[in-house]
Design a protein around this motif. Structure first.
Motif, mmCIF file in Angstrom:
data_model
loop_
_atom_site.group_PDB
_atom_site.id
_atom_site.type_symbol
_atom_site.label_atom_id
_atom_site.label_comp_id
_atom_site.label_asym_id
_atom_site.label_seq_id
_atom_site.Cartn_x
_atom_site.Cartn_y
_atom_site.Cartn_z
ATOM 1 N N ALA A 77 0.791 -1.238 0.000
ATOM 2 C CA ALA A 77 0.000 0.000 0.000
ATOM 3 C C ALA A 77 0.818 1.280 0.000
ATOM 4 C CB ALA A 77 -0.954 0.004 1.198
ATOM 5 N N HIS A 78 2.096 1.239 -0.309
ATOM 6 C CA HIS A 78 2.841 2.487 -0.423
ATOM 7 C C HIS A 78 2.359 3.284 -1.635
ATOM 8 C CE1 HIS A 78 6.470 1.275 2.242
ATOM 9 N NE2 HIS A 78 5.731 2.178 2.849
ATOM 10 N N GLU A 79 2.468 4.623 -1.516
ATOM 11 C CA GLU A 79 1.968 5.498 -2.573
ATOM 12 C C GLU A 79 2.624 5.224 -3.920
ATOM 13 O OE1 GLU A 79 -0.472 8.226 -2.553
ATOM 14 O OE2 GLU A 79 -1.009 6.795 -0.995
ATOM 15 N N ASP A 80 3.901 4.834 -3.919
ATOM 16 C CA ASP A 80 4.566 4.583 -5.203
ATOM 17 C C ASP A 80 4.161 3.250 -5.807
ATOM 18 O OD1 ASP A 80 6.003 3.263 -3.173
ATOM 19 O OD2 ASP A 80 7.857 3.297 -4.317
ATOM 20 N N HIS A 81 3.177 2.568 -5.173
ATOM 21 C CA HIS A 81 2.653 1.320 -5.721
ATOM 22 C C HIS A 81 1.137 1.342 -5.930
ATOM 23 C CE1 HIS A 81 6.416 -1.124 -5.374
ATOM 24 N NE2 HIS A 81 6.707 -0.126 -4.563
ATOM 25 N N ILE A 82 0.406 2.171 -5.160
ATOM 26 C CA ILE A 82 -1.053 2.238 -5.352
ATOM 27 C C ILE A 82 -1.554 3.659 -5.598
ATOM 28 C CG2 ILE A 82 -1.397 0.217 -3.868
ATOM 29 C CD1 ILE A 82 -2.641 2.197 -1.786
ATOM 30 N N GLY A 83 -0.698 4.663 -5.465
ATOM 31 C CA GLY A 83 -1.153 6.044 -5.427
ATOM 32 C C GLY A 83 -1.788 6.570 -6.692
ATOM 33 N N ALA A 84 -1.535 5.931 -7.844
ATOM 34 C CA ALA A 84 -2.085 6.433 -9.110
ATOM 35 C C ALA A 84 -3.392 5.760 -9.508
ATOM 36 C CB ALA A 84 -1.057 6.254 -10.234
#
Length: 557
Positions: A77-84
């Motif tokens: 769930a880090h932003e660089d994996h789900i943020g987009a």
């Protein structure tokens, strides 16, 4: 068998290769003209001073639009994996698969984007499996700096790929399960065609370190402090939050959360049974009156983010946190490259208030990385024994060094793709067979725009060169019938050359340029604007050594 009918297994990074962050990877199976795809992770990266007004940047998924995407699998769930996801799901339109903690945070993102009711989001248990056409995906429990991180064993008729995601080896992760070494060894014994692996810490010898050790270091540090204590850490690191909270309680302190992300991650953690053995957090009103020696603030903003809790504390504008002489601020986080100046400004502002600071540099042990160092990478290669190494999640230097390490570990083949490079993993030797459109999209004013879009180009130009705005009126014959008003934005003046005097001189130059125009030229707005811009840019070059943006407003009477 012809090229158009032979099945191939391909790997395609569209984000996260030659950079750290903004991960978007795709795996394709089938003949070249009829592939089926799964997507792994859809993440963001963040803007910097070179992208004024742009905070969020996402990968360009254009190549995948219209392709047969069977599913999007999220590793963690880090932003660089789900943020987009909120921005790009409408372009990919495939069902999502994630473990419960990650799924909770994905729902929040989709709700914020107004598309939650349109998206099929499937929760997968830890260690669970997903069947998507020719892809059988097994979730492999690993350790990282967030709850429920997963590697993916992607099994296809042409071989198995272990996509590690972000990982480290931690025998005492504090929260969550240890790395499932038995499953990794089993996969290695069954035979792994390729390992697509994290390269972040490939230049760092040894191991990353354990969250259990951080827990002890924080408890020892916090127990010896008096006055108010604030701790800045990544909100996504539930284990670190848990360690800070227990250290506070052991020292007789109650915890107040500061920052939206802290509340959001806490809710996600509690939804899956984490953070269940702690005292209730203090409310803002309670924190305002709680005794200083019995209080700890757990804050966002350890990277110097301007709107986060710690920055507001440092500038004295936080609604309920006030720190000063005799108080303490612990930075239980690393400095992300590119954030050095912002963090330095934040820490200077804290020091100006008399707050004592603690960082991993002067207090080793209060932070450890969530990514594998060299000894952990070597161990993983010994377990997995892939035929092909595909380093990702790193800058070019990281990926190149990782390939050398894999070769030293006797991996027969290595390939080092950049974003947009399509890698054929099977059949035959691993090789880059195509380069597809890739790049970045900027979230600008709530819209997705091209990286080379005109708005950002103009903003950058204005930021470094300034703006001149010119207005005047012409009658029907093209005669100037008003004063010429020239205004400057972002342009300097001094005692010897006041800006007002400079602008008056520029107005005279504009008048001269317009008077030189004859006949039809005076009827063409574009010709007039070009003449004005030409004379002002030339004059500005001589005055300021800059070529500002020139906006000309012509009123016809």
């Amino acid at each position: 068998m012809s090229k158009t009918t032979e099945n191939e297994l391909v790997f395609l990074p569209l984000g996260g290769s030659n950079e750290i962050g903004m991960n978007l990877n795709a795996y394709g199976f089938g003949p070249a003209d009829d592939r089926q795809w799964i997507v792994v992770d859809v993440g963001v990266t963040f803007g910097d001073p070179s992208t004024p007004g742009v905070d969020v940047i996402v990968p360009d998924p254009s190549f995948l639009e219209g392709e047969r995407i069977l599913g999007i699998v999220l590793t963690h769930a880090h932003e660089d994996h789900i943020g987009a996801l909120g921005w790009l799901w409408p372009r990919l339109k495939a069902p999502l698969y994630a473990t419960p903690f990650t799924a909770f945070l994905i729902r929040e993102k989709l709700r914020d984007a107004g598309i939650l009711d349109r998206v099929a989001l499937h929760e997968v248990p830890l260690g669970g499996t997903i069947d998507l056409g020719p892809f059988h995906v097994e979730m492999v429990t690993i350790t990282h700096s967030i709850a429920e991180p997963n590697g993916l064993a992607i099994k296809t008729p042409l071989g198995t790929v272990l996509h590690t995601g972000d990982w480290k080896l931690d025998n005492d992760p504090v929260v969550g399960e240890r790395t499932d070494i038995d499953t990794i060894k089993r996969l290695g014994n069954e035979g792994v065609l390729a390992m697509v692996c994290d390269s972040t810490n490939v230049f760092v010898d040894g191991v990353a370190g354990s969250e259990g050790d951080v827990r002890e270091a924080l408890a020892e540090l916090i127990s010896g402090l008096t006055g108010r204590v604030a701790v800045g850490c990544f909100a996504s690191n539930v284990a670190r939050m848990d360690s800070v909270i227990h250290a506070a309680e052991k020292a007789g302190r109650r915890v107040a959360l500061a920052g939206r992300s802290m509340h959001r991650i806490t809710a996600a953690a509690r939804s899956v049974g984490m953070l269940s053995d702690i005292k209730p957090f203090l409310s803002e009103e309670e924190a305002k009156v709680w005794p200083a020696d019995q209080l700890l603030y757990l804050c966002t903003g350890s990277q110097g983010e301007s709107r986060a809790a710690l920055s507001r504390v440092a500038e004295g504008s936080h609604p309920f946190i006030k720190l000063g002489r005799g108080d303490h601020c612990i930075f239980s986080s690393r400095v992300i490259p590119g954030n050095e100046l912002a963090i330095g400004r934040l820490q200077d502002a804290m020091a100006e208030r008399g707050v004592r600071l603690y960082t991993e540099k002067d207090h080793p042990g209060i932070h450890v990385s969530g990514h594998p160092c060299r000894d952990e990478l070597k161990q993983m290669y010994q377990w997995v024994r892939p035929r092909i190494a595909v380093p990702t999640h790193g800058m070019r230097r990281h990926i190149a060094e990782h390939a050398l390490l894999a070769t030293d570990m006797q991996v027969p083949e290595t390939v080092t793709p950049r974003n947009g490079d399509m890698v054929r993993l099977a059949p035959g030797p691993a090789t880059i067979i195509d380069e597809v459109p890739s790049g970045r999209l900027f979230v600008d004013g709530g819209m997705l725009v091209e990286e080379a879009g005109e708005a950002l180009r103009e903003r950058r130009h204005a930021a470094s060169n300034g703006v001149l705005i010119v207005s005047f009126a012409l009658d029907k014959r093209g005669k100037i019938v008003s004063d010429i008003d020239v205004r400057g934005l972002g342009l300097p003046g001094d005692e010897d050359k006041p800006l007002g005097d400079i602008l008056d001189d520029l107005a005279e130059r504009v008048e001269s340029a317009v008077r030189k125009l004859k006949g039809e030229a005076l009827e063409d707005e574009m010709v007039i604007e070009q003449a004005v811009a030409r004379v002002l840019k030339k004059a500005s070059q001589g005055i300021w050594d800059r070529r500002p943006i020139v906006e000309t407003i012509v009123l016809r009477l």
